[in-house]
Scaffold this motif. Sequence first.
Motif, PDB file in Angstrom:
ATOM      1  N   GLU A 288       0.684  -1.201   0.149  1.00 60.38           N
ATOM      2  CA  GLU A 288       0.079   0.072   0.093  1.00 60.38           C
ATOM      3  C   GLU A 288       1.001   1.247   0.019  1.00 60.38           C
ATOM      4  N   GLU A 292       1.038   4.206  -3.028  1.00 58.08           N
ATOM      5  CA  GLU A 292       0.659   5.500  -2.614  1.00 58.08           C
ATOM      6  C   GLU A 292       1.919   6.230  -2.553  1.00 58.08           C
ATOM      7  N   LYS A 294       4.255   6.266  -0.204  1.00 54.40           N
ATOM      8  CA  LYS A 294       4.438   6.799   0.894  1.00 54.40           C
ATOM      9  C   LYS A 294       5.939   6.437   1.727  1.00 54.40           C
TER      10      LYS A 294
END
Length: 303
Positions: A288, A292, A294
């Motif tokens: 994830e 994204e 991150k």
Amino acid sequence: MQTLYASKGSESDNIKTYENFLLKSLDSMYDLFLAQLALLAEVHKKSKDRLEKSQKKFLATQEEKNPNAKFVNNEVLELLNSNEALQAHLEDQKENPWYLDFEYIDVIFKAILESDIYKDYMSTKTSTFKEDKNFVIDIFTEIIAPNDKLYDYFEDKRITWLDDLPVVNTSILKLFKKVKVSSEGKFFTPKLFKDLEDRDFGVDLLKKTILNQGTFSDEIALKTKNWDAERITQIDTLLMQMAICEFQKFPSIPIKVTINEYLEIAKEYSTPKSSNFINGILDKIIKEYTAEGKLNKIGRGLL
């Protein structure tokens, strides 16, 4: 992990208290390291005392007058007892528990004398440095490290020593495997931390995990919707929180290093299925974060 467990999920209250607990626990681990070395040193001293007393008997046998002094003359144990840096630590009774609890020296000494390791070693009167080193490693591995009475003693002595014991014993074995005839100075008293950065990492990880526990818990909850929250152990939750903290707050630590570290800790301290469970959840989080954008890892090979 121990300190976070003691904090009971408190995000900010008494954070200085938990920091002090962590640092005190780390210092206490070094005390255990010194205590284990002191135990070996005291056992060696007892062997010398026993030999001298047997020689001074009024009706000493020929064997007692001319005993096999191989154990007494063991070069590695002689190095240990003559090391000035170690002895400086052990002169302080606070760092050498065996001044008061000397009966454990007798327990270990008797166990050594009755062992096949000792009998095989003493079957000759001379030995090489390598043989002396192997003997010390063998008695530590087979007699001292697994001794139940010592285990109970350490458990009663300090609350954190029981969990520290495997790490400390492994460190001592590594130390003896590296010992040489020329080993002196601070060889037997290595620094607890590689440097201040090493020490500060533990404090930073603790603080950043505590201050963000709520956020990290929410992330874990989103990835474990199909799991009964009560079935997820507190240790597993803490380990995942620490791992997420490293993902987000420590850009220089590679993802694989973080995951491998916490899986190993899970194998040691949590349930048999915990490592697979944690690995699955962390894998979802990493995918994830990657999707994204991150992950803010810096340097080559950190993903």
